[in-house]
Design an enzyme around this catalytic site. Structure first.
Site, PDB file in Angstrom:
ATOM      1  N   ASN A   9      44.656  36.827  31.968  1.00  0.00           N
ATOM      2  CA  ASN A   9      44.907  38.227  32.339  1.00  0.00           C
ATOM      3  C   ASN A   9      45.893  38.202  33.495  1.00  0.00           C
ATOM      4  O   ASN A   9      45.519  37.900  34.625  1.00  0.00           O
ATOM      5  CB  ASN A   9      43.585  38.899  32.757  1.00  0.00           C
ATOM      6  CG  ASN A   9      43.813  40.305  33.303  1.00  0.00           C
ATOM      7  OD1 ASN A   9      44.917  40.848  33.191  1.00  0.00           O
ATOM      8  ND2 ASN A   9      42.774  40.883  33.889  1.00  0.00           N
ATOM      9  N   LYS A  11      47.274  40.543  34.964  1.00  0.00           N
ATOM     10  CA  LYS A  11      47.196  41.713  35.858  1.00  0.00           C
ATOM     11  C   LYS A  11      48.625  42.211  36.125  1.00  0.00           C
ATOM     12  O   LYS A  11      49.476  42.106  35.254  1.00  0.00           O
ATOM     13  CB  LYS A  11      46.414  41.374  37.125  1.00  0.00           C
ATOM     14  CG  LYS A  11      45.058  40.726  36.780  1.00  0.00           C
ATOM     15  CD  LYS A  11      44.116  40.664  37.925  1.00  0.00           C
ATOM     16  CE  LYS A  11      42.811  40.008  37.472  1.00  0.00           C
ATOM     17  NZ  LYS A  11      41.778  40.006  38.484  1.00  0.00           N
ATOM     18  N   HIS A  93      38.109  46.642  32.522  1.00  0.00           N
ATOM     19  CA  HIS A  93      38.178  45.672  33.621  1.00  0.00           C
ATOM     20  C   HIS A  93      37.671  46.343  34.892  1.00  0.00           C
ATOM     21  O   HIS A  93      37.917  47.536  35.106  1.00  0.00           O
ATOM     22  CB  HIS A  93      39.612  45.164  33.797  1.00  0.00           C
ATOM     23  CG  HIS A  93      39.674  43.976  34.695  1.00  0.00           C
ATOM     24  ND1 HIS A  93      39.613  44.094  36.063  1.00  0.00           N
ATOM     25  CD2 HIS A  93      39.736  42.646  34.422  1.00  0.00           C
ATOM     26  CE1 HIS A  93      39.649  42.875  36.592  1.00  0.00           C
ATOM     27  NE2 HIS A  93      39.725  41.984  35.619  1.00  0.00           N
ATOM     28  N   GLU A  95      38.712  46.337  37.772  1.00  0.00           N
ATOM     29  CA  GLU A  95      39.766  46.974  38.579  1.00  0.00           C
ATOM     30  C   GLU A  95      40.092  48.368  38.050  1.00  0.00           C
ATOM     31  O   GLU A  95      40.442  49.261  38.819  1.00  0.00           O
ATOM     32  CB  GLU A  95      40.997  46.055  38.613  1.00  0.00           C
ATOM     33  CG  GLU A  95      40.737  44.835  39.501  1.00  0.00           C
ATOM     34  CD  GLU A  95      41.480  43.572  39.089  1.00  0.00           C
ATOM     35  OE1 GLU A  95      42.446  43.652  38.315  1.00  0.00           O
ATOM     36  OE2 GLU A  95      41.067  42.483  39.549  1.00  0.00           O
ATOM     37  N   GLU A 164      32.311  39.565  33.891  1.00  0.00           N
ATOM     38  CA  GLU A 164      33.089  39.294  35.100  1.00  0.00           C
ATOM     39  C   GLU A 164      32.368  39.894  36.304  1.00  0.00           C
ATOM     40  O   GLU A 164      32.535  41.087  36.599  1.00  0.00           O
ATOM     41  CB  GLU A 164      34.482  39.920  34.993  1.00  0.00           C
ATOM     42  CG  GLU A 164      35.338  39.361  33.886  1.00  0.00           C
ATOM     43  CD  GLU A 164      36.826  39.471  34.205  1.00  0.00           C
ATOM     44  OE1 GLU A 164      37.522  38.465  34.040  1.00  0.00           O
ATOM     45  OE2 GLU A 164      37.274  40.535  34.653  1.00  0.00           O
ATOM     46  N   GLY A 170      38.882  36.988  41.922  1.00  0.00           N
ATOM     47  CA  GLY A 170      39.926  36.800  42.929  1.00  0.00           C
ATOM     48  C   GLY A 170      39.407  36.372  44.288  1.00  0.00           C
ATOM     49  O   GLY A 170      40.138  36.418  45.277  1.00  0.00           O
ATOM     50  N   SER A 208      37.280  33.761  39.111  1.00  0.00           N
ATOM     51  CA  SER A 208      37.611  32.522  39.811  1.00  0.00           C
ATOM     52  C   SER A 208      37.407  31.270  38.958  1.00  0.00           C
ATOM     53  O   SER A 208      36.959  30.230  39.463  1.00  0.00           O
ATOM     54  CB  SER A 208      36.834  32.412  41.135  1.00  0.00           C
ATOM     55  OG  SER A 208      37.203  33.473  42.002  1.00  0.00           O
TER      56      SER A 208
HETATM   57  P1  13P Z   1      40.478  35.629  38.869  1.00  0.00           P
HETATM   58  O1  13P Z   1      40.468  34.521  37.837  1.00  0.00           O
HETATM   59  O2  13P Z   1      41.757  35.721  39.625  1.00  0.00           O
HETATM   60  O3  13P Z   1      39.257  35.589  39.725  1.00  0.00           O
HETATM   61  O4  13P Z   1      40.398  37.002  38.030  1.00  0.00           O
HETATM   62  C1  13P Z   1      39.434  37.147  37.052  1.00  0.00           C
HETATM   63  C2  13P Z   1      39.737  38.362  36.277  1.00  0.00           C
HETATM   64  O5  13P Z   1      39.614  39.467  36.774  1.00  0.00           O
HETATM   65  C3  13P Z   1      40.222  38.202  34.899  1.00  0.00           C
HETATM   66  O6  13P Z   1      40.230  39.410  34.218  1.00  0.00           O
END
Ligand code: 13P
Length: 246
Positions: A9, A11, A93, A95, A164, A170, A208
């Site tokens: 992903n 982002k 997601h 976010e 997640e 992150g 992560s």
């Molecule tokens: P990270 O791998 O950067 O922690 O992000 C995970 C994520 O949100 C994947 O959709």
């Protein structure tokens, strides 16, 4: 035995110049022994489609509209994604749930809109740190998944689910394999009650995931691969994670 799936992903990262060597390096490193995809920002979908055309690598989007078409400025429909060869669309997601106030029902409707056009939704669920500390993890993820199961009805078996935990995204703080497996087992049981296809459905872990923790996470019985954020932007890291799943 379920074939593993690793999805990057991106982002809101990337540039045409940076994407090109990343996509080429991943293609070069094949075969992986697992399914591999990247979910890129909308403007880059044609670049990914061109770079990976004709191979077994897959791509997708990070969101999709609930609407078929019309006066919805800024939205992108599932039909448009399908035209660009998108195999997947991430929906729900954390976010988007957090910054765009997406509700469980909106996420479910997006999953349905994607499936209607043959795009597999990757439905994200996960609890915040406060919810985990309050012992609400199970209730939160079950509620989030329940809305999608209900809305997809007999098609529920067609989605991919990604667990997640928000506190692991992150942050460098990964769920332990045991923590992740416990939630995955719970989600699998919930799916089992809803669809005869639960045992072949893919349940991904995200948060992560790195080259050095991927293997133990993917070794858990109900973890069928990963949804990878930061590490999917670096070719070597992403390739190592794909190899860990292969
Ligand atoms: P990270 O791998 O950067 O922690 O992000 C995970 C994520 O949100 C994947 O959709």
């Amino acid at each position: 035995m379920r074939r593993k799936l690793v999805v990057g992903n991106w982002k809101m990262h990337g540039s045409r110049a940076a994407n090109e060597p990343l996509l080429a390096a991943i293609a070069q490193a094949r075969p992986f022994g697992c399914d591999v995809a990247v979910c890129a920002p909308f403007p880059y979908l044609s670049e990914v489609a061109l770079a990976w055309a004709g191979g077994d690598l897959r791509w997708g989007a990070q969101d999709v509209s609930v609407h078929e078409q019309g006066a919805y400025t800024g939205e992108v429909s599932a039909a448009m994604l399908a035209e660009f060869g998108c195999r997947y669309a991430i929906v729900g997601h954390s976010e988007r749930r957090q910054y765009h106030h997406e509700s469980d029902q909106l996420v479910a409707d997006k999953a349905k809109a994607a499936l209607a056009r043959g795009v597999t939704p990757i439905v994200c669920v996960g609890e915040s740190l406060a919810q985990r500390e309050a012992g609400e993890t199970d209730a939160v993820v079950k509620r989030q998944l329940s809305a999608v199961i209900h809305t997809l009805a007999h098609c529920a078996g067609e989605m991919v689910v990604a667990y997640e935990p928000v506190w692991a995204i992150g942050t460098g703080r990964t769920a332990t394999p045991e923590q992740a497996q416990a939630v995955h087992a719970l989600l699998r049981a919930q799916l089992q009650a809803a669809t005869p296809h639960a045992s072949r459905m893919k349940l991904l872990y995200g948060g992560s995931v790195k080259a050095d923790n991927a293997r133990t996470l993917f070794a858990q019985p109900d973890i069928d691969g990963g949804l990878i954020g930061g590490a999917s932007l670096k070719a070597d890291d992403f390739i190592a994670i794909c190899r860990a799943a292969g």
